[in-house]
Design a protein around this motif. Structure first.
Motif, PDB file in Angstrom:
ATOM      1  N   UNK A 139      74.983  19.996  29.200  1.00 24.37           N
ATOM      2  CA  UNK A 139      74.310  21.297  29.176  1.00 24.37           C
ATOM      3  C   UNK A 139      74.047  21.893  30.547  1.00 24.37           C
ATOM      4  N   UNK A 140      73.872  21.045  31.564  1.00 22.82           N
ATOM      5  CA  UNK A 140      73.598  21.458  32.942  1.00 22.82           C
ATOM      6  C   UNK A 140      72.226  22.114  33.123  1.00 22.82           C
ATOM      7  N   UNK A 141      71.259  21.798  32.250  1.00 26.23           N
ATOM      8  CA  UNK A 141      69.889  22.219  32.478  1.00 26.23           C
ATOM      9  C   UNK A 141      69.248  21.295  33.518  1.00 26.23           C
ATOM     10  N   UNK A 142      68.387  21.834  34.356  1.00 31.35           N
ATOM     11  CA  UNK A 142      67.687  21.018  35.346  1.00 31.35           C
ATOM     12  C   UNK A 142      66.673  20.110  34.658  1.00 31.35           C
ATOM     13  N   UNK A 143      66.675  18.825  35.041  1.00 32.59           N
ATOM     14  CA  UNK A 143      65.676  17.886  34.563  1.00 32.59           C
ATOM     15  C   UNK A 143      65.992  17.201  33.261  1.00 32.59           C
ATOM     16  N   UNK A 144      67.174  17.447  32.701  1.00 28.77           N
ATOM     17  CA  UNK A 144      67.417  16.910  31.360  1.00 28.77           C
ATOM     18  C   UNK A 144      67.640  15.406  31.360  1.00 28.77           C
ATOM     19  N   UNK A 145      68.191  14.844  32.410  1.00 28.07           N
ATOM     20  CA  UNK A 145      68.437  13.398  32.419  1.00 28.07           C
ATOM     21  C   UNK A 145      67.120  12.632  32.415  1.00 28.07           C
ATOM     22  N   UNK A 146      66.184  13.040  33.274  1.00 31.16           N
ATOM     23  CA  UNK A 146      64.885  12.376  33.306  1.00 31.16           C
ATOM     24  C   UNK A 146      64.153  12.488  31.982  1.00 31.16           C
ATOM     25  N   UNK A 147      64.210  13.676  31.373  1.00 26.55           N
ATOM     26  CA  UNK A 147      63.532  13.877  30.087  1.00 26.55           C
ATOM     27  C   UNK A 147      64.140  12.991  29.006  1.00 26.55           C
ATOM     28  N   UNK A 148      65.454  12.905  28.966  1.00 29.82           N
ATOM     29  CA  UNK A 148      66.116  12.066  27.962  1.00 29.82           C
ATOM     30  C   UNK A 148      65.855  10.595  28.205  1.00 29.82           C
ATOM     31  N   UNK A 149      65.946  10.179  29.459  1.00 25.34           N
ATOM     32  CA  UNK A 149      65.750   8.759  29.746  1.00 25.34           C
ATOM     33  C   UNK A 149      64.340   8.324  29.382  1.00 25.34           C
ATOM     34  N   UNK A 150      63.342   9.124  29.721  1.00 27.56           N
ATOM     35  CA  UNK A 150      61.962   8.775  29.370  1.00 27.56           C
ATOM     36  C   UNK A 150      61.796   8.679  27.854  1.00 27.56           C
ATOM     37  N   UNK A 151      62.378   9.631  27.124  1.00 25.52           N
ATOM     38  CA  UNK A 151      62.249   9.643  25.668  1.00 25.52           C
ATOM     39  C   UNK A 151      62.976   8.457  25.039  1.00 25.52           C
ATOM     40  N   UNK A 152      64.148   8.122  25.554  1.00 25.73           N
ATOM     41  CA  UNK A 152      64.890   6.974  25.023  1.00 25.73           C
ATOM     42  C   UNK A 152      64.121   5.678  25.233  1.00 25.73           C
ATOM     43  N   UNK A 153      63.544   5.504  26.408  1.00 24.28           N
ATOM     44  CA  UNK A 153      62.761   4.294  26.690  1.00 24.28           C
ATOM     45  C   UNK A 153      61.557   4.220  25.750  1.00 24.28           C
ATOM     46  N   UNK A 154      60.869   5.332  25.587  1.00 26.59           N
ATOM     47  CA  UNK A 154      59.679   5.351  24.743  1.00 26.59           C
ATOM     48  C   UNK A 154      60.014   5.063  23.283  1.00 26.59           C
ATOM     49  N   UNK A 155      61.218   5.456  22.853  1.00 22.88           N
ATOM     50  CA  UNK A 155      61.620   5.271  21.454  1.00 22.88           C
ATOM     51  C   UNK A 155      62.304   3.926  21.211  1.00 22.88           C
ATOM     52  N   UNK A 156      62.402   3.092  22.232  1.00 21.22           N
ATOM     53  CA  UNK A 156      63.016   1.776  22.068  1.00 21.22           C
ATOM     54  C   UNK A 156      64.518   1.747  22.233  1.00 21.22           C
ATOM     55  N   UNK A 157      65.093   2.850  22.721  1.00 27.59           N
ATOM     56  CA  UNK A 157      66.542   2.912  22.921  1.00 27.59           C
ATOM     57  C   UNK A 157      66.890   2.614  24.384  1.00 27.59           C
ATOM     58  N   UNK A 158      66.379   1.503  24.878  1.00 31.45           N
ATOM     59  CA  UNK A 158      66.552   1.193  26.296  1.00 31.45           C
ATOM     60  C   UNK A 158      67.993   0.872  26.658  1.00 31.45           C
ATOM     61  N   UNK A 159      68.821   0.500  25.690  1.00 30.89           N
ATOM     62  CA  UNK A 159      70.198   0.108  25.979  1.00 30.89           C
ATOM     63  C   UNK A 159      71.202   1.243  25.816  1.00 30.89           C
ATOM     64  N   UNK A 160      70.762   2.416  25.394  1.00 28.78           N
ATOM     65  CA  UNK A 160      71.677   3.556  25.239  1.00 28.78           C
ATOM     66  C   UNK A 160      72.000   4.112  26.624  1.00 28.78           C
ATOM     67  N   UNK A 161      73.286   4.214  26.930  1.00 30.87           N
ATOM     68  CA  UNK A 161      73.724   4.667  28.256  1.00 30.87           C
ATOM     69  C   UNK A 161      73.829   6.186  28.298  1.00 30.87           C
ATOM     70  N   UNK A 162      73.657   6.731  29.493  1.00 26.51           N
ATOM     71  CA  UNK A 162      73.839   8.158  29.723  1.00 26.51           C
ATOM     72  C   UNK A 162      74.993   8.355  30.699  1.00 26.51           C
ATOM     73  N   UNK A 163      76.023   9.047  30.235  1.00 20.05           N
ATOM     74  CA  UNK A 163      77.125   9.488  31.093  1.00 20.05           C
ATOM     75  C   UNK A 163      76.927  10.985  31.294  1.00 20.05           C
ATOM     76  N   UNK A 164      76.341  11.340  32.420  1.00 17.44           N
ATOM     77  CA  UNK A 164      75.941  12.721  32.642  1.00 17.44           C
ATOM     78  C   UNK A 164      77.093  13.575  33.147  1.00 17.44           C
TER      79      UNK A 164
END
Length: 333
Positions: A173-198
């Motif tokens: 999407x190229x929105x500013x801040x989206x990687x940090x927002x997704x990573x925090x949400x994934x960790x909080x939801x227990x999806x710590x092993x899901x990778x992000x290829x940005x």
């Protein structure tokens, strides 16, 4: 590195080009099936394989046939498949609610693939354009693409994809801040092993046209994407974007498009040494395939040469619509 070599005739570069064996022994880079990610388009229906006119040889597939494509990819040794949905226009809205519907087309395809071919990696697209009646990657108000409001939508989209079993999320999407927002949400939801290829360095390119046909976004797009995708004239900015996404929690980064931006691929790899990918986008594919179909170039040779150039530029892998054809050629030796 500065090479040291004798002068002619003691040094003759043609010596190591003389035979196939010598050329293979001195080859600097190689292309293998492990370098490939296959982008696949999914649509509603049963037993559907719908040709895409602007991408010869590429199909929109119903979920059952996407599963068959994943089985084909696994049999060929392709490690990952990337899903892009062709959403029914009736489901597209300005609020993009279908993007985080757990039973939307993409999420049904993820679950079906993981049930049938659990070992293949499933990558997704995280952006609102397949669900947006405005055709944009973010929410739109009064003609303005909203950054911060879009982040919440992207996080909701990412979480339902992770819940469905996605291995790799691909925020495009190229929105500013989206990687940090997704990573925090994934960790909080227990999806710590899901990778992000940005999609960290995604340019506002003319090479995306056939893709927009493939996902049904061409007619919906109002205006252009220049306020959030990168200026093709910029290079240093790409490095700043890569660094930001890595600091926010991206595991891998991508340059898009591919061949027109090989200089960016090389700069990224040299600067950061992280897993670096390029997307050989629809326009690149269609130029090669269209010329080959008309007999203007040797299609197989041009295909392999185009992919080798990504490896030479420092890429660890390539998203390419040629993936099955390349894998078959590599299998055949």
């Amino acid at each position: 590195m500065r090479p040291i070599q004798a002068s002619f005739p003691a040094a003759r570069f043609r010596r190591t080009r003389r035979t196939d064996a010598l050329r293979r022994l001195t080859q600097e880079y190689s292309l293998t099936v492990d370098d490939l990610i296959w982008p696949v388009f999914v649509r509603d229906g049963v037993n559907v394989e719908e040709p895409i006119h602007s991408m010869p040889g590429v199909l929109r597939r119903s979920v059952d046939n996407v599963v068959k494509a994943a089985e084909q990819a696994a049999a060929l040794g392709i490690p990952a498949i990337c899903l892009f949905p062709y959403t029914d226009p009736s489901l597209k809205t300005e609020a993009c609610e279908e993007a985080w519907n757990p039973d939307n087309l993409a999420n049904r395809a993820i679950r079906a693939i993981k049930a049938a071919v659990p070992d293949i990696a499933v990558m997704t697209d995280v952006a609102l354009d397949p669900y947006n009646s405005n055709g944009h990657d973010g929410l739109v108000r009064n003609g303005i693409i909203l950054n911060d409001e879009t982040l919440e939508a992207l996080v909701r989209m990412a979480l339902v994809q992770a819940d469905a079993g996605a291995d790799i999320l691909g925020p495009s999407d190229m929105m500013d801040g989206r990687i940090g927002a997704m990573r925090d949400a994934l960790e909080a939801a227990g999806h710590k092993d899901v990778a992000i290829l940005s999609y960290s360095a995604k340019y506002a390119s003319a090479f995306y046209g056939p893709f927009r046909d493939a996902v049904g976004a061409s007619g919906a797009l109002k205006g252009d994407k220049k306020t959030y995708q990168m200026n093709p004239a910029n290079s240093d900015e790409a490095l700043r974007l890569i660094e930001r996404d890595l600091r926010e929690g991206a595991d891998m980064v991508m340059v898009k498009p591919g061949m027109p931006y090989l200089d960016i691929c090389r700069r990224v790899k040299d600067a950061f040494g992280v897993p670096t990918y390029a997307y050989q986008v629809s326009g690149e594919y269609s130029m090669i395939k269209g010329a080959a179909d008309r007999g203007w170039i040797d299609g197989d040779k041009a295909m392999l040469e185009s992919l080798m150039c990504f490896k030479r530029a420092g890429c660890d892998g390539i998203l390419t619509y040629f993936a099955p054809a390349v894998a078959k050629l590599l299998q055949d030796g």
